[in-house]
Design a protein around this motif. Structure first.
Motif, PDB file in Angstrom:
ATOM      1  N   CYS A  61      33.186  42.432  28.181  1.00  0.00           N
ATOM      2  CA  CYS A  61      32.687  41.273  28.837  1.00  0.00           C
ATOM      3  C   CYS A  61      32.139  41.343  29.594  1.00  0.00           C
ATOM      4  CB  CYS A  61      34.058  39.695  28.814  1.00  0.00           C
ATOM      5  SG  CYS A  61      34.627  40.102  27.558  1.00  0.00           S
ATOM      6  N   ILE A 107      33.256  36.210  35.800  1.00  0.00           N
ATOM      7  CA  ILE A 107      32.432  36.145  34.646  1.00  0.00           C
ATOM      8  C   ILE A 107      31.906  34.512  34.569  1.00  0.00           C
ATOM      9  CG2 ILE A 107      32.699  35.813  32.378  1.00  0.00           C
ATOM     10  CD1 ILE A 107      34.718  37.965  31.919  1.00  0.00           C
ATOM     11  N   GLN A 113      30.226  32.998  30.862  1.00  0.00           N
ATOM     12  CA  GLN A 113      31.518  32.604  29.782  1.00  0.00           C
ATOM     13  C   GLN A 113      30.770  31.804  28.407  1.00  0.00           C
ATOM     14  OE1 GLN A 113      32.736  28.990  32.207  1.00  0.00           O
ATOM     15  NE2 GLN A 113      35.319  30.318  32.221  1.00  0.00           N
ATOM     16  N   VAL A 116      30.488  35.550  26.730  1.00  0.00           N
ATOM     17  CA  VAL A 116      31.364  35.665  25.991  1.00  0.00           C
ATOM     18  C   VAL A 116      31.333  35.732  25.425  1.00  0.00           C
ATOM     19  CG1 VAL A 116      33.623  36.524  26.497  1.00  0.00           C
ATOM     20  CG2 VAL A 116      31.730  37.123  28.637  1.00  0.00           C
ATOM     21  N   ARG A 119      29.019  36.634  21.658  1.00  0.00           N
ATOM     22  CA  ARG A 119      29.379  37.664  22.024  1.00  0.00           C
ATOM     23  C   ARG A 119      30.848  37.852  20.857  1.00  0.00           C
ATOM     24  NH1 ARG A 119      27.980  43.290  22.750  1.00  0.00           N
ATOM     25  NH2 ARG A 119      29.937  44.567  23.468  1.00  0.00           N
TER      26      ARG A 119
END
Length: 332
Positions: A61, A107, A113, A116, A119
């Protein structure tokens, strides 16, 4: 509940064709899950990613989403001594390591965020989080980020096996585990369905052990078994010596089990262990007193939870002995 098949529940929903992510907190449980996956498929499928939470947080992350010059050097598992630090200094040590208890918040601090989420959606079809009861502080808030991803999402845990926190950060989610009902409401707000019926009966613990936990600790647990086991209090030095020297019976201490020359673990650390037969729980002074008074339910919640974890490791007989008696025995 303990021994009800939480790991089995996760593994039964895995696929060797769909990309699945499994996150857990402790290394012990990671190895238990790994063995369970191999038992099911005969090998460990490449479609399944199994990782500990902090490893996933940093390696998946954070690092890939920051430039080489900008990314932290690693995680630092101490707290920032300057609680009032601001900017990056609130999250990073002077040598560039990221405070683990603020990694999830970092993050958000770096506006990562959404990246992430994208992803995760790119690499996985489903995410399973085990030992969810131990997620706390900023890490619990990160679960809300996971829930925003367009993925099949399942969290599995046992509220009363909350013995550790993934991390703490001042008052962040400080009262999260104070009450089961309010705890469950957090998950409902995430859009998750709370299931209190599927995993309520233990396959590991006998009816006798479950009745002891329910009656003495006030933690309701039932058994899928019908056989009988015994519960004993060891109260004599000779008997204590015999059990202490029995290498097949694990001795579970409140803490510092390594001080004693025997096959042992600590109460909280044995969570995830599923290979014990008979178990001998060693009672520290306060717990021994409450055991004899019939007031174990009055233990502070963290101690009661750890004792629940210890008692629920037993597949066979459950023995209790005071730590004071063990010390007296060793001093002879």
């Amino acid at each position: 509940m303990a021994g009800a098949g939480k790991t089995t529940q996760i593994v039964s929903q895995l696929s060797d064709t769909d990309a699945c992510l499994i996150l857990t907190y402790t290394r012990t449980n990671l190895e238990n899950i790994r063995r369970a996956v191999i038992r099911r498929f005969g090998y460990f499928p490449t479609t399944i990613t199994l990782d500990t939470y902090f490893s996933f947080l940093f390696s998946f992350c954070i690092r890939p989403l920051l430039s080489l010059a900008d990314r932290p050097a690693g995680l630092f598992f101490e707290t920032n001594p300057n609680f009032y630090a601001s900017g990056d200094a609130r999250y990073l040590t002077r040598s560039g390591y990221l405070y683990a208890n603020r990694a999830a918040k970092f993050i958000e601090h770096r506006n990562l965020q959404d990246a992430v989420i994208r992803r995760m959606q790119k690499y996985f079809n489903a995410v399973f989080v085990d030992e969810v009861q131990d997620f706390a502080g900023n890490d619990f808030n990160f679960l809300k980020v996971i829930c925003r991803a367009n993925l099949k999402t399942i969290f599995v845990g046992d509220f009363y096996q909350h013995t550790f926190d993934t991390s703490r950060d001042g008052g962040v989610n400080k009262t999260l585990h104070d009450d089961l009902e309010s705890y469950q409401k957090h998950f409902k707000k995430m859009g998750l369905e709370v299931d209190n019926t599927t995993l309520t009966k233990s396959w590991r613990c006998s009816p006798d052990t479950c009745n002891f936990i329910s009656e003495k600790l006030d933690i309701m647990i039932e058994s899928n078994r019908v056989d009988k086991t015994d519960i004993f209090l060891i109260d004599g030095i000779e008997e204590a010596q015999m059990f202490f020297e029995e290498s097949d019976i694990v001795k579970l201490f409140y803490r510092q089990h390594y001080l004693y020359p025997c096959f042992s673990r600590n109460w909280g650390d044995c969570k995830g262990e599923d290979s014990f037969g008979d178990v001998c729980v060693v009672l520290n002074a306060d717990t021994d007193k409450k055991f004899r008074q019939g007031k174990l339910r009055d233990l502070n919640p963290q101690t009661r939870n750890k004792l629940y974890v210890a008692c629920s490791r037993a597949r066979g007989n459950l023995y209790f002995v005071s730590e004071a008696l063990i010390r007296t025995m060793l001093q002879r």
